[in-house]
Scaffold this active site. Structure first.
Site, PDB file in Angstrom:
ATOM      1  N   GLY A  44      31.972  16.840  10.138  1.00 14.67           N
ATOM      2  CA  GLY A  44      32.207  18.150  10.719  1.00 14.67           C
ATOM      3  C   GLY A  44      33.422  18.796  10.071  1.00 14.67           C
ATOM      4  CB  CYS A  45      34.384  22.337   9.594  1.00 10.57           C
ATOM      5  SG  CYS A  45      34.071  22.981  11.254  1.00 10.57           S
ATOM      6  CG  HIS A  46      37.086  21.646  13.987  1.00  7.53           C
ATOM      7  ND1 HIS A  46      37.999  22.668  13.845  1.00  7.53           N
ATOM      8  CD2 HIS A  46      36.000  22.201  14.604  1.00  7.53           C
ATOM      9  CE1 HIS A  46      37.497  23.786  14.351  1.00  7.53           C
ATOM     10  NE2 HIS A  46      36.293  23.524  14.808  1.00  7.53           N
ATOM     11  CB  ALA A  47      35.530  15.595  11.944  1.00  6.70           C
ATOM     12  CB  SER A  48      36.363  17.497   6.886  1.00  3.41           C
ATOM     13  OG  SER A  48      34.982  17.257   6.859  1.00  3.41           O
TER      14      SER A  48
END
Length: 337
Positions: free
Chosen positions: A115-119
């Site tokens: 995910g974008c935030h997770a990356s």
């Protein structure tokens, strides 16, 4: 011979971006399903099994269904949903995660795009946990500021209409603290506890920055901002898509302000450290539609196929031609992914 690639869910944000990345490549043969057959399981199964690489740009339930349709052992599935990001049977699609991750991506037929935030979160936390600086049970609080493109066509249309004054200010969301990225944030960072994570959508199309506060006196070892920056630089040495700024580098700021959109139109993640020996923040910046989504998916495909990892991707933003943007074309619900 060109690799056969199919995008299941090509009408959404990530799917459209993937088509943009891949359509100009002469080593890729894009398999195109008729628009009126996109939801036909039998037709989808035919295309999925004919592909060397099948990208799934679908909600979780639909992604699980699509995976069940694949019986060709040679088809590599690259899934952009949250469905498989903590599964042991799937390779996590962050080549820079750890030594050996690229080898796993090369050998796996099941790849889960982060995910974008997770990356951004994992790129910050994994090196600090691996170095023994941040204890696995450290109570992490993270804040993420992101553009509205992650909210889908309706949200983009709402912001473009500019007739709601409430949209002019940042808007926190996921306040029940159950954001779908939390499991992968914890697992892929090797944390014992999920972070308290607050995402905020702002009045700009794309760009994302995750910021985490650290109290050195509560870490496993006493460190300075320069020490943290060195950990990042050493961990990501040689990584073309990771850029580590020197600690407290004012040249990375605009009159003291941080530019959340500074990595837009690239597949790059930029890491920063600001603060003092008493308290500091670490920040990761990326394009939520690039390194945070479709760009990461293409990078994983390149690694898996054994081609140049940077093919189709940019470390620096390309010079854009004059003309109007088409932000609505970049739309599909991504906040959940």
């Amino acid at each position: 011979m060109a690799f056969k690639v199919f995008v299941d869910g090509q009408e959404g944000t990530t799917g459209l971006r993937l088509l943009d990345y891949l359509s100009q490549r002469d080593d890729i043969e894009l398999l195109r399903i008729a628009e009126d057959r996109r939801k036909d399981p039998a037709e989808r199964a035919k295309f999925l099994n004919a592909a060397d690489v099948a990208f799934l740009c679908l909600p979780d339930v639909a992604s699980r269904e699509a995976v069940s349709l694949v019986d060709n052992p040679n088809t590599c599935i690259i899934d952009a949903s949250t469905a498989f990001r903590t599964s042991d049977d799937w390779a996590y699609g962050l080549p820079e995660l750890a030594p050996g991750q690229r080898e796993r991506l090369r050998n796996s037929k099941r790849i889960a795009v982060p995910g974008c935030h997770a990356s951004a979160f994992v790129l910050l936390m994994r090196p600090l946990v691996e170095a023994g600086i941040v204890p696995a049970d450290y109570p992490i609080t993270a804040f993420s500021l992101t553009g509205y493109s992650g909210g889908g066509k309706k949200m983009i249309a709402d912001y473009l209409a500019a007739d709601n004054p409430k949209l002019q200010s940042p808007r926190p969301y996921a306040l029940a603290l159950t954001h779908k990225h939390l499991p992968e944030m914890r697992v892929q960072s090797k944390l014992a506890l999920p972070p308290i994570f607050t995402p905020v959508v702002g009045n700009f199309l794309k760009g994302l920055a995750v910021t985490i506060g650290l109290h050195p006196q509560h870490l496993a070892s006493k460190v300075s901002p320069a020490d943290i920056a060195k950990v990042f630089a050493d961990y990501y040495q040689g990584e073309q898509f990771i850029r580590v700024a020197p600690a407290d580098n004012v040249e990375t700021l605009d009159n003291g302000f941080f530019d959340v959109q500074g990595a837009n139109d690239t597949n790059r993640a930029d890491l920063f450290v600001f603060g003092s020996d008493e308290r500091m923040v670490v920040t990761a910046r990326l394009d939520n539609l690039g390194k945070g989504a479709a760009g990461a998916a293409v990078q994983c495909m390149n690694v898996h196929l054994g081609v140049d990892e940077a093919t189709s991707l940019h470390v620096e933003a390309p010079v854009k031609a004059e003309g109007p943007a088409h932000p609505v074309r970049e739309a599909a619900p991504d906040f959940a992914t």
